[in-house]
Motif scaffolding. Structure first.
Motif, PDB file in Angstrom:
ATOM      1  N   ARG A 232      16.853 -17.790  50.082  1.00  0.00           N
ATOM      2  CA  ARG A 232      16.902 -18.774  51.166  1.00  0.00           C
ATOM      3  C   ARG A 232      16.878 -20.194  50.615  1.00  0.00           C
ATOM      4  O   ARG A 232      17.656 -21.046  51.042  1.00  0.00           O
ATOM      5  N   ALA A 233      15.993 -20.456  49.647  1.00  0.00           N
ATOM      6  CA  ALA A 233      15.871 -21.808  49.100  1.00  0.00           C
ATOM      7  C   ALA A 233      17.170 -22.246  48.432  1.00  0.00           C
ATOM      8  O   ALA A 233      17.633 -23.386  48.618  1.00  0.00           O
ATOM      9  N   VAL A 234      17.776 -21.340  47.667  1.00  0.00           N
ATOM     10  CA  VAL A 234      19.019 -21.690  46.970  1.00  0.00           C
ATOM     11  C   VAL A 234      20.149 -21.922  47.962  1.00  0.00           C
ATOM     12  O   VAL A 234      20.925 -22.879  47.833  1.00  0.00           O
ATOM     13  N   MET A 235      20.270 -21.065  48.966  1.00  0.00           N
ATOM     14  CA  MET A 235      21.359 -21.216  49.935  1.00  0.00           C
ATOM     15  C   MET A 235      21.189 -22.472  50.783  1.00  0.00           C
ATOM     16  O   MET A 235      22.169 -23.135  51.145  1.00  0.00           O
ATOM     17  N   VAL A 236      19.940 -22.816  51.093  1.00  0.00           N
ATOM     18  CA  VAL A 236      19.698 -24.080  51.791  1.00  0.00           C
ATOM     19  C   VAL A 236      20.167 -25.242  50.926  1.00  0.00           C
ATOM     20  O   VAL A 236      20.810 -26.181  51.401  1.00  0.00           O
ATOM     21  N   GLY A 237      19.862 -25.157  49.623  1.00  0.00           N
ATOM     22  CA  GLY A 237      20.320 -26.192  48.709  1.00  0.00           C
ATOM     23  C   GLY A 237      21.828 -26.277  48.634  1.00  0.00           C
ATOM     24  O   GLY A 237      22.399 -27.375  48.597  1.00  0.00           O
ATOM     25  N   VAL A 238      22.512 -25.126  48.604  1.00  0.00           N
ATOM     26  CA  VAL A 238      23.973 -25.108  48.555  1.00  0.00           C
ATOM     27  C   VAL A 238      24.556 -25.820  49.773  1.00  0.00           C
ATOM     28  O   VAL A 238      25.474 -26.648  49.650  1.00  0.00           O
ATOM     29  N   LEU A 239      24.040 -25.504  50.942  1.00  0.00           N
ATOM     30  CA  LEU A 239      24.541 -26.138  52.161  1.00  0.00           C
ATOM     31  C   LEU A 239      24.252 -27.634  52.168  1.00  0.00           C
ATOM     32  O   LEU A 239      25.120 -28.442  52.534  1.00  0.00           O
ATOM     33  N   LEU A 240      23.043 -28.014  51.750  1.00  0.00           N
ATOM     34  CA  LEU A 240      22.691 -29.432  51.708  1.00  0.00           C
ATOM     35  C   LEU A 240      23.595 -30.184  50.733  1.00  0.00           C
ATOM     36  O   LEU A 240      24.098 -31.273  51.046  1.00  0.00           O
ATOM     37  N   GLY A 241      23.810 -29.596  49.557  1.00  0.00           N
ATOM     38  CA  GLY A 241      24.642 -30.257  48.558  1.00  0.00           C
ATOM     39  C   GLY A 241      26.085 -30.392  49.002  1.00  0.00           C
ATOM     40  O   GLY A 241      26.706 -31.448  48.828  1.00  0.00           O
ATOM     41  N   GLY A 242      26.627 -29.325  49.581  1.00  0.00           N
ATOM     42  CA  GLY A 242      28.012 -29.363  50.034  1.00  0.00           C
ATOM     43  C   GLY A 242      28.226 -30.374  51.132  1.00  0.00           C
ATOM     44  O   GLY A 242      29.173 -31.182  51.086  1.00  0.00           O
ATOM     45  N   PHE A 243      27.343 -30.363  52.138  1.00  0.00           N
ATOM     46  CA  PHE A 243      27.519 -31.297  53.251  1.00  0.00           C
ATOM     47  C   PHE A 243      27.167 -32.730  52.841  1.00  0.00           C
ATOM     48  O   PHE A 243      27.721 -33.685  53.395  1.00  0.00           O
TER      49      PHE A 243
ATOM     50  N   ALA B  84       8.376 -27.021  40.034  1.00  0.00           N
ATOM     51  CA  ALA B  84       8.561 -25.574  40.157  1.00  0.00           C
ATOM     52  C   ALA B  84       9.097 -25.185  41.525  1.00  0.00           C
ATOM     53  O   ALA B  84       9.878 -24.251  41.657  1.00  0.00           O
ATOM     54  N   GLY B  85       8.674 -25.903  42.548  1.00  0.00           N
ATOM     55  CA  GLY B  85       9.143 -25.560  43.874  1.00  0.00           C
ATOM     56  C   GLY B  85      10.491 -26.155  44.213  1.00  0.00           C
ATOM     57  O   GLY B  85      11.172 -25.667  45.115  1.00  0.00           O
ATOM     58  N   LEU B  86      10.886 -27.201  43.471  1.00  0.00           N
ATOM     59  CA  LEU B  86      12.129 -27.889  43.786  1.00  0.00           C
ATOM     60  C   LEU B  86      13.345 -27.314  43.078  1.00  0.00           C
ATOM     61  O   LEU B  86      14.470 -27.508  43.544  1.00  0.00           O
ATOM     62  N   PHE B  87      13.156 -26.621  41.963  1.00  0.00           N
ATOM     63  CA  PHE B  87      14.320 -26.195  41.188  1.00  0.00           C
ATOM     64  C   PHE B  87      15.283 -25.314  41.976  1.00  0.00           C
ATOM     65  O   PHE B  87      16.502 -25.537  41.920  1.00  0.00           O
ATOM     66  N   PRO B  88      14.840 -24.292  42.714  1.00  0.00           N
ATOM     67  CA  PRO B  88      15.802 -23.474  43.463  1.00  0.00           C
ATOM     68  C   PRO B  88      16.651 -24.300  44.438  1.00  0.00           C
ATOM     69  O   PRO B  88      17.867 -24.087  44.544  1.00  0.00           O
ATOM     70  N   VAL B  89      16.011 -25.240  45.120  1.00  0.00           N
ATOM     71  CA  VAL B  89      16.756 -26.067  46.071  1.00  0.00           C
ATOM     72  C   VAL B  89      17.685 -27.036  45.343  1.00  0.00           C
ATOM     73  O   VAL B  89      18.851 -27.219  45.724  1.00  0.00           O
ATOM     74  N   SER B  90      17.182 -27.652  44.267  1.00  0.00           N
ATOM     75  CA  SER B  90      18.000 -28.636  43.548  1.00  0.00           C
ATOM     76  C   SER B  90      19.173 -27.972  42.839  1.00  0.00           C
ATOM     77  O   SER B  90      20.266 -28.539  42.780  1.00  0.00           O
ATOM     78  N   SER B  91      18.967 -26.771  42.302  1.00  0.00           N
ATOM     79  CA  SER B  91      20.079 -26.073  41.661  1.00  0.00           C
ATOM     80  C   SER B  91      21.133 -25.692  42.697  1.00  0.00           C
ATOM     81  O   SER B  91      22.339 -25.805  42.455  1.00  0.00           O
ATOM     82  N   GLY B  92      20.683 -25.258  43.862  1.00  0.00           N
ATOM     83  CA  GLY B  92      21.614 -24.961  44.942  1.00  0.00           C
ATOM     84  C   GLY B  92      22.319 -26.211  45.420  1.00  0.00           C
ATOM     85  O   GLY B  92      23.522 -26.183  45.722  1.00  0.00           O
ATOM     86  N   PHE B  93      21.594 -27.325  45.472  1.00  0.00           N
ATOM     87  CA  PHE B  93      22.180 -28.598  45.896  1.00  0.00           C
ATOM     88  C   PHE B  93      23.321 -28.993  44.959  1.00  0.00           C
ATOM     89  O   PHE B  93      24.416 -29.362  45.406  1.00  0.00           O
ATOM     90  N   ALA B  94      23.064 -28.914  43.641  1.00  0.00           N
ATOM     91  CA  ALA B  94      24.101 -29.261  42.665  1.00  0.00           C
ATOM     92  C   ALA B  94      25.281 -28.311  42.772  1.00  0.00           C
ATOM     93  O   ALA B  94      26.445 -28.733  42.695  1.00  0.00           O
ATOM     94  N   ALA B  95      25.010 -27.022  42.959  1.00  0.00           N
ATOM     95  CA  ALA B  95      26.090 -26.043  43.084  1.00  0.00           C
ATOM     96  C   ALA B  95      26.936 -26.315  44.318  1.00  0.00           C
ATOM     97  O   ALA B  95      28.170 -26.260  44.273  1.00  0.00           O
TER      98      ALA B  95
END
Length: 296
Positions: free
Chosen positions: A66-77, A241-252
């Motif tokens: 969930r955290a990574v996919m939220v990041g992906v959507l945030l980064g893309g938009f 530690a809590g931000l990496f999944p979201v930030s990696s998804g954001f960059a992706a």
């Protein structure tokens, strides 16, 4: 704990790879549209593979889906939103296109000048009137500086949109204590920076800028946004530690948005779609192999 100097060094080296992509400007008259489209396809393949294997999968290993996919959507938009809100110029082969509020006049200033504007202004002035000649010189120099600043801001906006999310992911990975993941990210991002630099340098050289300056500016375009963003990410060490999944998804997400919004459309439609597609596959396979070798 990784030091800030290490973060700066690793991210800086990844950014320097952008300058390697600018070296062909010394032979740019031999750079055909087919070669340019193939380079865009190569960059797209590297970026898609880097997004999946260098960002999404490590993010899922360190966090939740969930955290990574939220990041992906945030980064893309965020990338799509930035394209509309931040005035910038999008480069394509030997042309520039205005986006985000930039105008056709901004595109016009990117064209190589036919004559020196200062000399032209001076030539039109009355040689017997020294004061008028001086005023014309000053006006020409001021206009040239304003044009250069405008160019820098417009191109800088595009570069920041593309490169900052990648540096952010590296910085947060280091802050999270994920040194191996951060190094892997730096390598895969460095690889995709090379064709990215090429795609930026070729149209930049067509503005009449000297080749050495093109190489210098292209190198800075990779180093500055990624280093600054990595330092920002590293400064979030308390939340790392809590931000990496979201930030990696954001960059992706941002990288995938760049691929599908800019690289793929720009590399097709000129009769060289097969070359671009083949290069895409080569880039994808290359980065997957590199990722597998590094992990092993």
């Amino acid at each position: 704990m990784t030091t800030l100097a290490t973060v700066l060094g690793v991210t800086g080296v990844a950014g320097l790879a952008t300058g390697l992509g600018a070296l062909p400007v010394f032979f740019r008259h031999r750079v055909t549209h087919r070669v340019y489209d193939a380079a865009l396809g190569l960059a797209a393949g590297l970026m898609v593979a880097a997004s999946v294997f260098g960002l999404v999968i490590p993010g899922m290993e360190e966090g939740t889906l969930r955290a990574v996919m939220v990041g992906v959507l945030l980064g893309g938009f965020a990338l799509l939103g930035g394209n509309y809100l931040i005035p910038h110029l999008h480069a394509e082969y030997r042309e520039w296109f205005a986006e985000g509020g930039a105008t056709d006049d901004d595109v016009a200033v990117m064209e190589a000048p036919a004559e020196d504007p200062v000399a032209e202004a001076t030539g039109r002035s009355d040689e017997s009137d020294a004061d008028a000649g001086t005023a014309a010189d000053d006006a020409g120099i001021l206009a040239e500086r304003e044009t250069s600043l405008r160019k820098a801001l417009l191109i800088g906006g595009a570069i920041t949109l593309h490169n900052a999310p990648e540096g952010l992911a590296i910085g947060v990975a280091f802050a999270s204590g994920l040194e191996e993941v951060a190094l892997l990210l730096a390598i895969v991002i460095g690889l995709q920076n090379v064709p990215d630099g090429f795609a930026f340098a070729v149209p930049m050289a067509e503005t009449g800028m000297p080749n050495l300056r093109v190489v210098w500016y292209t190198t800075l375009s990779g180093v500055v946004p990624q280093v600054v963003a990595s330092v920002f990410g590293y400064s979030l060490v308390g939340l790392g530690a809590g931000l990496f999944p979201v930030s990696s998804g954001f960059a992706a997400g941002a990288m995938l948005a760049v691929v599908f919004r800019e690289l793929i459309p720009s590399s097709h439609g000129h009769g060289h779609a097969d070359a671009a597609t083949g290069a895409f596959l080569v880039g994808f396979v290359l980065l997957v192999v590199v990722d597998a070798v590094i992990v092993v």
